[in-house]
Motif scaffolding. Structure first.
Motif, PDB file in Angstrom:
ATOM      1  N   UNK A 103       0.854  -1.191   0.000  1.00  0.00           N
ATOM      2  CA  UNK A 103       0.000   0.000   0.000  1.00  0.00           C
ATOM      3  C   UNK A 103       0.886   1.236   0.000  1.00  0.00           C
ATOM      4  N   UNK A 104       0.832   1.998  -1.067  1.00  0.00           N
ATOM      5  CA  UNK A 104       1.700   3.160  -1.210  1.00  0.00           C
ATOM      6  C   UNK A 104       1.158   4.401  -0.511  1.00  0.00           C
ATOM      7  N   UNK A 105      -0.129   4.394  -0.187  1.00  0.00           N
ATOM      8  CA  UNK A 105      -0.731   5.599   0.369  1.00  0.00           C
ATOM      9  C   UNK A 105      -0.554   5.765   1.856  1.00  0.00           C
ATOM     10  N   UNK A 106      -0.134   4.691   2.555  1.00  0.00           N
ATOM     11  CA  UNK A 106       0.095   4.810   3.989  1.00  0.00           C
ATOM     12  C   UNK A 106       1.430   5.492   4.229  1.00  0.00           C
ATOM     13  N   UNK A 107       1.617   6.061   5.396  1.00  0.00           N
ATOM     14  CA  UNK A 107       2.843   6.808   5.705  1.00  0.00           C
ATOM     15  C   UNK A 107       3.517   6.180   6.929  1.00  0.00           C
ATOM     16  N   UNK A 108       4.643   5.434   6.766  1.00  0.00           N
ATOM     17  CA  UNK A 108       5.202   5.079   5.464  1.00  0.00           C
ATOM     18  C   UNK A 108       4.388   3.980   4.796  1.00  0.00           C
ATOM     19  N   UNK A 109       4.869   3.529   3.635  1.00  0.00           N
ATOM     20  CA  UNK A 109       4.178   2.451   2.930  1.00  0.00           C
ATOM     21  C   UNK A 109       4.033   1.232   3.838  1.00  0.00           C
ATOM     22  N   UNK A 110       2.983   0.454   3.613  1.00  0.00           N
ATOM     23  CA  UNK A 110       2.725  -0.691   4.477  1.00  0.00           C
ATOM     24  C   UNK A 110       2.376  -1.920   3.661  1.00  0.00           C
ATOM     25  N   UNK A 111       2.454  -3.067   4.315  1.00  0.00           N
ATOM     26  CA  UNK A 111       2.029  -4.341   3.722  1.00  0.00           C
ATOM     27  C   UNK A 111       0.616  -4.612   4.211  1.00  0.00           C
ATOM     28  N   UNK A 112      -0.314  -4.812   3.269  1.00  0.00           N
ATOM     29  CA  UNK A 112      -1.726  -5.023   3.610  1.00  0.00           C
ATOM     30  C   UNK A 112      -2.165  -6.410   3.151  1.00  0.00           C
ATOM     31  N   UNK A 113      -3.257  -6.893   3.729  1.00  0.00           N
ATOM     32  CA  UNK A 113      -3.782  -8.202   3.363  1.00  0.00           C
ATOM     33  C   UNK A 113      -5.289  -8.264   3.451  1.00  0.00           C
ATOM     34  N   UNK A 114      -5.858  -9.261   2.768  1.00  0.00           N
ATOM     35  CA  UNK A 114      -7.302  -9.500   2.810  1.00  0.00           C
ATOM     36  C   UNK A 114      -7.551 -10.992   2.646  1.00  0.00           C
ATOM     37  N   UNK A 115      -8.342 -11.572   3.542  1.00  0.00           N
ATOM     38  CA  UNK A 115      -8.694 -12.990   3.477  1.00  0.00           C
ATOM     39  C   UNK A 115     -10.060 -13.171   2.833  1.00  0.00           C
ATOM     40  N   UNK A 116     -10.243 -14.315   2.137  1.00  0.00           N
ATOM     41  CA  UNK A 116     -11.499 -14.626   1.458  1.00  0.00           C
ATOM     42  C   UNK A 116     -11.905 -16.068   1.742  1.00  0.00           C
ATOM     43  N   UNK A 117     -13.217 -16.302   1.737  1.00  0.00           N
ATOM     44  CA  UNK A 117     -13.695 -17.678   1.832  1.00  0.00           C
ATOM     45  C   UNK A 117     -13.816 -18.281   0.437  1.00  0.00           C
TER      46      UNK A 117
END
Length: 466
Positions: A313-327
């Protein structure tokens, strides 16, 4: 054991109770508040044996159901101080982490009749079936025939590491543009496989920029149907696709899409498919945090068709690693979450990768300047998650050798839910870069997932048998 209905031996009362007990006891052992849940299995070790190269970029790792694994990487060979060629190299290992055979060459640069002409292999990806057979795919750049063209090639290997047939072309139409991303491959339980890549030459409706293309194959390497376009949103660029397959052979493709986010920024998009190649539902957006754009996704499938996507994710300050789980139906299992716990300093986290075990627990790895013993340059960081999505402690440092830069990590799980993490070590001149690896033991959460899965299967089998 009773013969009637759909009851099986594992669903007798003692086994059902044992499954619940294992799930309960091991869930009590999980401590999300501990500093790190990662337990190294042995020491960090060097993968490559040929060292007269620069650079060496680890690209992919794949493991079979027995825990044997194979690593592939890019390299540029030198001999006697002179440049030789671009190559793709590989090394096989057994489940104990011991080498199987020597380092082998998958593909090598072929020089043309004129200076600066060549067909050059880069950016490999690898996938293994449950029996240990594996396939390597890569980009080949052709500088020999007019405008540069780019094709996706593949090579099959059996479980002994022997070449099966020769390299074959995956894409139907050569691309006339290249943006530096590698193809991605996933195998199903029967050895069938699917390859995805981005292309400026689409066989579908997308002629705006790059599109996401795919081709399915059976276990013998024969094409199943024709090349097809994955993305339905066709404005601007659709690129950096990644694919993962589950135990039923269904698969999901994710990619970064320019123009779908606000202010024409990148977003993460996805599309699910059945094992027959039929689209399951429509294209969907993965990220919910929209500020600043999101790039370079990675996807892994767990038990029952569940899957997890991670990205930068480039918009976080600083950049961050994001995730999303799905069924398994493609519905989000919970809210988007942040992976990295260290949020200060520079540089920001680099693009992540993710791997899931058969019970649904997963691990995320990335390159970062972060806390720990490595304050030299970039380090390799990781974080573990239980099958229910709970983090098993904070992020942890993978590499123990800290001189120079450590980066480009990739991760896989084996049949025993052990982790294997591979990365590049760049100590700087005069030392040559190396490929490093670290194995990890399974965690209590994995056992919990197995117990819970056993109990759930028993419940379903009993219901069907009524």
């Amino acid at each position: 054991m009773r013969a009637r209905g759909h009851e099986i031996w594992a669903c007798s009362r003692p086994w059902y109770i044992a499954g619940l007990a294992v799930a309960l006891v091991s869930s009590l052992l999980v401590r999300p508040d501990v500093a790190s849940a990662a337990t190294p299995n042995g020491s960090e070790f060097q993968v490559n044996t040929y060292t007269q190269v620069y650079p060496q970029l680890p690209k992919a790792i794949a493991s079979d159901s027995a825990g044997d694994f194979v690593v592939v990487w890019d390299a540029r060979h030198y001999g006697g101080g002179a440049y030789c060629c671009e190559v793709i190299e590989g090394q096989r290992y057994d489940s104990s982490g011991a080498r199987v055979g020597g380092e082998f060459t998958v593909a090598t640069e072929v020089l043309g009749p004129m200076p600066n002409q060549a067909t050059r292999p880069t950016a490999p990806s690898v996938a293994s079936d449950p029996d240990g057979n594996f396939i390597v795919v890569w980009d080949e750049t052709d500088f020999t025939s007019g405008p540069n063209t780019y094709r996706v090639l593949a090579q099959r290997y059996d479980s002994s590491g022997s070449v099966v047939g020769g390299p074959f072309q995956v894409n139907t139409t050569d691309r006339m543009e290249f943006d530096g991303t590698s193809p991605s491959i996933a195998t199903g339980p029967d050895g069938n496989f699917v390859v995805v890549w981005d292309s400026a030459t689409s066989l579908g409706s997308d002629n705006s920029g790059t599109s996401v293309q795919a081709q399915r194959f059976d276990s013998s390497g024969a094409a199943l149907g024709t090349q097809f376009q994955v993305n339905t949103y066709t404005r601007n660029g659709q690129d950096h696709p990644r694919v993962a397959s589950d135990a039923a052979g269904d698969f999901v493709v994710v990619w970064q899409s320019y123009g779908t986010g606000p202010s024409h920024q990148y977003s993460i998009q996805g599309q699910r498919y059945s094992s027959s190649g039929s689209a399951l539902g429509a294209q969907f957006q993965v990220n919910t945090y929209m500020t600043g754009g999101t790039v370079t996704p990675w996807v892994a499938s767990g038990y029952g068709g569940n899957f997890v996507v991670v990205w930068l994710a480039q918009g976080t300050a600083p950049q961050s690693i994001r995730g999303q789980r799905y069924d398994s139906s493609g519905s989000p299992r919970d809210a988007e979450f942040q992976v990295n716990t260290y949020t200060s300093g520079s540089p920001a986290p680099q693009p992540p990768q993710v791997a899931s075990d058969s019970a649904g627990a997963f691990a995320v790895v990335w390159e970062s300047a972060s806390p720990g013993t490595d304050t030299s340059q970039g380090s390799v960081q990781g974080r573990l998650y239980a099958a229910n999505g709970s983090a098993l402690g904070d992020q942890f440092q993978v590499n123990t050798y800290t001189t120079g830069d450590q980066g480009f990590p990739t991760v896989a799980t084996d049949g025993g839910e052990n982790l294997i993490i591979v990365w590049g070590n760049y100590p700087g001149n005069p030392a040559h870069p190396t490929i490093e690896a670290q194995r990890y033991l399974p965690e209590p959460s994995y056992v919990s997932g197995v117990g819970a899965t056993l109990a759930m299967l028993c419940v379903l089998a009993r219901r069907r048998g009524r």
